[in-house]
Design a protein around this motif. Sequence first.
Motif, mmCIF file in Angstrom:
data_model
loop_
_atom_site.group_PDB
_atom_site.id
_atom_site.type_symbol
_atom_site.label_atom_id
_atom_site.label_comp_id
_atom_site.label_asym_id
_atom_site.label_seq_id
_atom_site.Cartn_x
_atom_site.Cartn_y
_atom_site.Cartn_z
ATOM 1 N N ARG A 156 24.789 39.743 50.217
ATOM 2 C CA ARG A 156 25.592 39.113 49.184
ATOM 3 C C ARG A 156 26.649 38.244 49.825
ATOM 4 O O ARG A 156 27.174 38.575 50.876
ATOM 5 C CB ARG A 156 26.338 40.194 48.394
ATOM 6 C CG ARG A 156 25.723 40.535 47.141
ATOM 7 C CD ARG A 156 26.400 41.559 46.307
ATOM 8 N NE ARG A 156 27.766 41.924 46.473
ATOM 9 C CZ ARG A 156 28.343 42.829 45.724
ATOM 10 N NH1 ARG A 156 27.657 43.442 44.809
ATOM 11 N NH2 ARG A 156 29.597 43.136 45.907
ATOM 12 N N GLN A 157 26.931 37.159 49.171
ATOM 13 C CA GLN A 157 28.019 36.337 49.664
ATOM 14 C C GLN A 157 29.334 37.042 49.352
ATOM 15 O O GLN A 157 29.501 37.615 48.284
ATOM 16 C CB GLN A 157 27.986 34.967 49.013
ATOM 17 C CG GLN A 157 26.790 34.151 49.453
ATOM 18 C CD GLN A 157 26.806 32.778 48.832
ATOM 19 O OE1 GLN A 157 27.580 32.493 47.946
ATOM 20 N NE2 GLN A 157 25.924 31.922 49.315
ATOM 21 N N GLY A 158 30.252 37.001 50.270
ATOM 22 C CA GLY A 158 31.475 37.755 50.098
ATOM 23 C C GLY A 158 32.716 36.910 49.969
ATOM 24 O O GLY A 158 33.822 37.422 50.074
ATOM 25 N N VAL A 180 35.589 34.238 48.277
ATOM 26 C CA VAL A 180 36.463 34.328 47.112
ATOM 27 C C VAL A 180 35.743 33.842 45.861
ATOM 28 O O VAL A 180 35.821 34.460 44.792
ATOM 29 C CB VAL A 180 37.756 33.512 47.350
ATOM 30 C CG1 VAL A 180 38.619 33.490 46.119
ATOM 31 C CG2 VAL A 180 38.517 34.071 48.527
ATOM 32 N N ALA A 210 32.510 33.743 45.285
ATOM 33 C CA ALA A 210 31.441 34.671 44.903
ATOM 34 C C ALA A 210 32.012 35.903 44.209
ATOM 35 O O ALA A 210 31.470 36.379 43.209
ATOM 36 C CB ALA A 210 30.638 35.081 46.136
ATOM 37 N N ARG A 211 33.130 36.403 44.732
ATOM 38 C CA ARG A 211 33.768 37.563 44.090
ATOM 39 C C ARG A 211 34.260 37.198 42.695
ATOM 40 O O ARG A 211 34.118 37.978 41.748
ATOM 41 C CB ARG A 211 34.935 38.049 44.947
ATOM 42 C CG ARG A 211 34.529 39.097 45.937
ATOM 43 C CD ARG A 211 35.751 39.765 46.501
ATOM 44 N NE ARG A 211 36.646 38.768 47.075
ATOM 45 C CZ ARG A 211 36.864 38.604 48.360
ATOM 46 N NH1 ARG A 211 36.288 39.398 49.224
ATOM 47 N NH2 ARG A 211 37.670 37.668 48.803
ATOM 48 N N ARG A 212 34.837 36.027 42.563
ATOM 49 C CA ARG A 212 35.319 35.582 41.254
ATOM 50 C C ARG A 212 34.155 35.449 40.278
ATOM 51 O O ARG A 212 34.261 35.862 39.126
ATOM 52 C CB ARG A 212 36.042 34.245 41.387
ATOM 53 C CG ARG A 212 36.599 33.760 40.056
ATOM 54 C CD ARG A 212 37.159 32.378 40.122
ATOM 55 N NE ARG A 212 38.213 32.273 41.109
ATOM 56 C CZ ARG A 212 38.679 31.105 41.552
ATOM 57 N NH1 ARG A 212 38.167 29.976 41.124
ATOM 58 N NH2 ARG A 212 39.641 31.078 42.449
ATOM 59 N N ARG A 213 33.051 34.898 40.751
ATOM 60 C CA ARG A 213 31.887 34.715 39.890
ATOM 61 C C ARG A 213 31.333 36.071 39.428
ATOM 62 O O ARG A 213 30.987 36.237 38.259
ATOM 63 C CB ARG A 213 30.815 33.938 40.664
ATOM 64 C CG ARG A 213 29.589 33.628 39.898
ATOM 65 C CD ARG A 213 29.934 32.714 38.749
ATOM 66 N NE ARG A 213 28.726 32.158 38.197
ATOM 67 C CZ ARG A 213 28.683 31.013 37.597
ATOM 68 N NH1 ARG A 213 29.769 30.300 37.471
ATOM 69 N NH2 ARG A 213 27.573 30.572 37.103
ATOM 70 N N ARG A 214 31.270 37.045 40.357
ATOM 71 C CA ARG A 214 30.800 38.386 39.968
ATOM 72 C C ARG A 214 31.738 39.026 38.956
ATOM 73 O O ARG A 214 31.294 39.662 37.996
ATOM 74 C CB ARG A 214 30.655 39.265 41.203
ATOM 75 C CG ARG A 214 29.420 38.980 42.015
ATOM 76 C CD ARG A 214 29.141 40.076 43.015
ATOM 77 N NE ARG A 214 30.192 40.211 44.016
ATOM 78 C CZ ARG A 214 30.254 39.519 45.133
ATOM 79 N NH1 ARG A 214 29.311 38.637 45.417
ATOM 80 N NH2 ARG A 214 31.232 39.699 45.988
ATOM 81 N N ALA A 215 33.035 38.840 39.133
ATOM 82 C CA ALA A 215 34.005 39.396 38.186
ATOM 83 C C ALA A 215 33.858 38.740 36.821
ATOM 84 O O ALA A 215 33.900 39.432 35.786
ATOM 85 C CB ALA A 215 35.430 39.209 38.717
ATOM 86 N N GLN A 216 33.664 37.438 36.795
ATOM 87 C CA GLN A 216 33.488 36.741 35.526
ATOM 88 C C GLN A 216 32.220 37.199 34.823
ATOM 89 O O GLN A 216 32.207 37.417 33.603
ATOM 90 C CB GLN A 216 33.452 35.236 35.763
ATOM 91 C CG GLN A 216 34.778 34.660 36.175
ATOM 92 C CD GLN A 216 34.672 33.214 36.608
ATOM 93 O OE1 GLN A 216 33.563 32.663 36.701
ATOM 94 N NE2 GLN A 216 35.809 32.602 36.895
#
Length: 112
Positions: A52-54, A56, A58-64
Amino acid sequence: MSKERAIRRAEREAEKARLAEERARREAKAARRRELRGRITAVLPKPVRVARQGGVLARRRRAQNAVMAVLFVLVQVIAWLTLGTVMARLAVLGVSILIVPVLVTVLFDRRS
């Protein structure tokens, strides 16, 4: 007295031999299982792990995506609990499916 000690020693040795035989049986069974598992896994294709890309973004996209999924499920649960007819519930499902991309664009659009 020495006869009693000899009897107890014989009992201990018999118990030790029984335990050693039981341990040998368990180890042989485990070895057969390991060999079978090895033969089976040698035939199967190896799984490819995609990292998985780690970053910022990518994390924001997963949270959204998680927020949108929770909201979607919450709307569906509320609709199924409050509405009485199946057609109304299905209508809420259909409208929700159509509205989710619009909400994603309006709420999370990074271009503006």
